[in-house]
Design a protein around this motif. Structure first.
Motif, short mmCIF file in Angstrom:
data_model
loop_
_atom_site.label_atom_id
_atom_site.label_comp_id
_atom_site.label_asym_id
_atom_site.label_seq_id
_atom_site.Cartn_x
_atom_site.Cartn_y
_atom_site.Cartn_z
N LYS A 257 27.50 -49.06 6.25
CA LYS A 257 26.34 -48.56 5.48
C LYS A 257 26.51 -47.15 5.27
CE LYS A 257 23.09 -52.07 6.71
NZ LYS A 257 22.32 -52.41 8.04
N ARG A 258 27.40 -46.32 5.94
CA ARG A 258 27.59 -44.87 5.57
C ARG A 258 28.72 -44.73 4.95
NH1 ARG A 258 27.08 -41.73 10.33
NH2 ARG A 258 27.20 -43.37 11.98
N LEU B 132 27.25 -38.98 5.65
CA LEU B 132 27.46 -40.03 4.81
C LEU B 132 29.02 -39.79 4.29
CD1 LEU B 132 24.12 -40.60 3.02
CD2 LEU B 132 24.95 -41.69 5.14
N LEU C 44 29.82 -45.07 1.27
CA LEU C 44 29.36 -45.75 -0.18
C LEU C 44 30.20 -45.15 -1.19
CD1 LEU C 44 25.81 -43.96 0.74
CD2 LEU C 44 26.19 -46.20 0.51
N ILE C 45 30.68 -46.21 -1.85
CA ILE C 45 31.62 -46.07 -3.09
C ILE C 45 30.62 -45.93 -4.31
CG2 ILE C 45 33.42 -46.81 -4.47
CD1 ILE C 45 34.04 -45.60 -1.56
N GLU D 246 24.89 -39.52 13.16
CA GLU D 246 24.43 -40.53 12.30
C GLU D 246 23.98 -40.01 10.92
OE1 GLU D 246 20.97 -42.12 11.69
OE2 GLU D 246 20.22 -40.25 12.34
#
Ligand SMILES: Cc1ncc(C[n+]2csc(CCOP(=O)(O)OP(=O)(O)O)c2C)c(N)n1
Lengths: 282, 319
Positions: free
Chosen positions: B40-41, B20, B43-44, B17
């Motif tokens: 949630k992991r 990312l 990310l742009i 977890e």
């Protein structure tokens, strides 16, 4: 015609209490010992840092790596003398370290280093990095469901850097209301006035349009700063920008609003006398 | 190679977890499955490389392992100070996945051609630099990135590169892979130069020249021991890289040999791109060919160098 903020006017005229003078003595003591230091940039920051460390940050000097501590990053790393004075005063390291400033074996360099100085969260000195790191810390708090808050102190010249505005957009995108940017708006950078080098006005509107809730305050007024900083986030769901109107070199008449005091080498005897008159014996 | 590396981020994220994915503005649908499974992991964060590096530093300080991904030139040139200060100075476990290392983006011109990335990344203290040769190796490499301590620069090739790496060789960061035992010449390769070296070795074999190949997937830290071992008995050390001559694999090998051997250095041939920006387009393959990095040209250069060294340099460290 741009209006001069009333906060800017009161920043010029307001007086300093004994604790503010004491912290200035610590800063100037370091400069005297080292024969160098960024004087103006530290003196404009002192009340901002003081209120953060005295009244706002949830921190424990005995447990500087507590995962739930509030994070503060001095993005304008050259203002480190103010930070060092506060950290020493709050017991993160002995006050005697301040005399070693910039010495060969000192933990206290001309810019603060993570891992060297207890209480320093990130190595800074290259301007324009702190807010992005702060966005990462604040986003991590959100993802990990931690309650800590992140405060980033920026210079007004520093925000010439495009990376700051990239970070501002990122903070707004994520609605990081656990993130606070404090801008030390002393209207001077290294060469001279921000208005001459790269005009920033309308500054509050800029931050607002980038998605921040904006507060303006006299950055030398301890109780006003307390009130503003204890009420963050200013708006739920938005990052907060606190524009602190300050005076570069505040408290030393010769240094106030004087770009020549951005960085000082050895202080002369007459300068030391003038300093004693302004802030007390040290 | 690129798809494999990307999918590995998803796979690692499923297992751990802390993982990312952070992209700037990648192609539509990049890691779509991951974005569905772990929104949630995934990310742009916009075309803001300097900010993204700083933000990943902040996330890594809090225990995440961010895999930052964009085009190699933008991940190196645009945000060099952030990479140096935020990642390397703090020694944080951020992984930079650089799309289009070398001349992959040949048709897009010099802004997109990463020809000095190895040099500038390698120059930074605490940085690790890895150039996998094919998709299979990229997958094994990605497994190893999860728990590596500091920052890593991962130079990806184009994708669809012939798979020449072998599972039995495994993958350890910083451990070179001996693909062919040392002969008259030792070719030291990184990234997709391995495929060319293998073909060149076959061509040379037809001329009766035995070639060893040491695949230096990790350019930093360089596997000094494997290098010193592999040069034993060879008459020529040839380095092959899709990179300018300064600061890349050839420099790293030369520096290491000088530091470790001092005197009695082997004859060396550094095959690289020239010290200039490319003003030709075409393809990665056509540009490599133009600059003497086709398998044929490599074999010819080695033949000539061996002929020259026969008359000058002594045989080295014969066992
Ligand atoms: C990226 C970068 N560029 C230049 C400098 C050199 N520098 C140090 S302080 C400074 C002026 C900063 O002005 P400001 O942010 O307004 O802070 P102040 O000194 O007024 O407190 C400059 C240009 C630097 N440290 N980092």
């Amino acid at each position: 015609m741009i209006q001069i903020s009333p906060h800017a006017e009161s920043a010029l005229t307001c007086t300093l209490d004994e604790r503010s003078l004491y912290l200035r003595r610590l800063v100037l003591g370091s400069v005297r010992s080292a024969g160098r230091g960024h004087v103006g940039p530290a003196l404009s920051l002192i009340e901002m840092v003081r209120v953060l460390y005295d009244d706002v940050l949830r921190i424990d000097p005995k447990n500087p790596r507590d995962p739930n501590r509030d994070r503060a990053i001095l993005s304008k790393g050259h203002g480190c003398l103010a930070l060092y004075a506060l950290l020493a005063d709050r017991g993160f390291f002995p006050l005697s370290e301040l005399d070693g400033f910039c010495g060969p074996d000192s933990i206290l360099g001309g810019h603060p280093e993570y891992g060297m100085v207890p209480g320093v969260e990130a190595s800074t000195g290259a301007l324009g990095h702190g807010l992005s790191i702060g966005v990462g810390l604040a986003l991590a708090a959100r993802m990990r469901e931690r309650s800590y808050r992140t405060f980033v102190l920026l210079g007004d010249g520093e925000i010439n850097e495009g990376s700051v505005w990239e970070a501002a957009m990122g903070a707004a995108k994520h609605g990081l209301d656990n993130l606070v940017a404090l801008i030390d708006y002393n209207k001077l950078q290294s060469y001279g006035p921000t208005d001459y080098v790269l005009p920033l006005e309308p500054l509050a509107d800029k931050w607002r349009s980038f998605g921040f809730a904006v507060q303006e305050v006299n950055g030398h007024d301890v109780s006003a700063l307390r009130t503003v900083l204890k009420q963050v986030p200013a708006v739920a769901g938005k990052p907060t920008a606190v524009i602190c109107h300050t005076v570069k070199g505040k408290g030393l008449p010769a240094a106030e609003s004087n770009a020549d005091w951005h960085h000082k080498n050895k202080l002369t005897d007459s300068e030391l006398d003038a300093i004693r008159v302004a802030v007390g014996d040290f | 190679m690129r798809n494999t590396a990307m999918n590995m981020v998803h796979k690692l994220a499923a297992r751990d977890e802390r993982v990312l994915y952070i992209g700037s503005d990648p192609g539509a649908g990049t890691l779509r499955a991951m974005s569905k499974e772990f929104p949630k992991r995934h990310l742009i964060e916009g075309i803001s490389e300097a900010h993204i590096i700083g933000m990943s530093a902040g996330l890594a300080m809090e225990g995440f392992v961010p895999y930052v991904n964009t085009i190699a030139t933008f991940l190196t040139r645009r945000c060099y100070e952030q990479v140096a200060v935020d990642l390397c100075l703090h020694n944080l476990p951020v992984r930079l996945i650089a799309n289009g290392g070398g001349l992959v983006y040949a048709p897009l011109g010099p802004t997109h051609q990463a020809i000095e990335d190895i040099a500038i990344m390698r120059a930074l203290p605490n940085m690790t630099v890895i150039c996998p040769c094919d998709a299979d190796e990229a997958a094994r490499m990605m497994e190893r990135t999860l728990d590596w301590k500091g920052p890593i620069y991962i130079r990806l090739g184009k994708g669809g590169d012939a798979v020449v790496s072998k599972a039995e060789h495994g993958f350890e960061i910083g451990k070179a892979i001996l693909m062919r035992s040392p002969g008259d010449v030792l070719m030291v390769t990184t990234g997709i130069m391995l495929q060319r070296a293998l073909t060149a070795a076959d061509l040379l074999a037809a001329q009766g020249i035995r070639s060893g190949i040491l695949h230096m997937h990790t350019v930093k830290p360089l596997d000094t021991e494997a290098l010193l071992q592999a040069i034993r008995g060879t008459r020529l050390v040839a380095t092959l890289e899709e990179h300018v001559p300064s600061g890349g694999l050839g420099s790293a090998v030369a520096e290491t040999l000088i530091d470790k051997l001092g005197s009695g250095l082997p004859a060396m041939l550094r095959l690289s791109l020239p010290d200039r920006f490319m003003h030709n387009y075409g393809s990665q393959d056509s540009l490599l060919k133009k600059h003497g990095l086709s398998a044929n040209a490599i074999a010819t250069s080695i033949e000539h160098a061996l002929a020259a060294s026969r008359t000058s340099a002594p045989q080295l460290h014969s066992t």
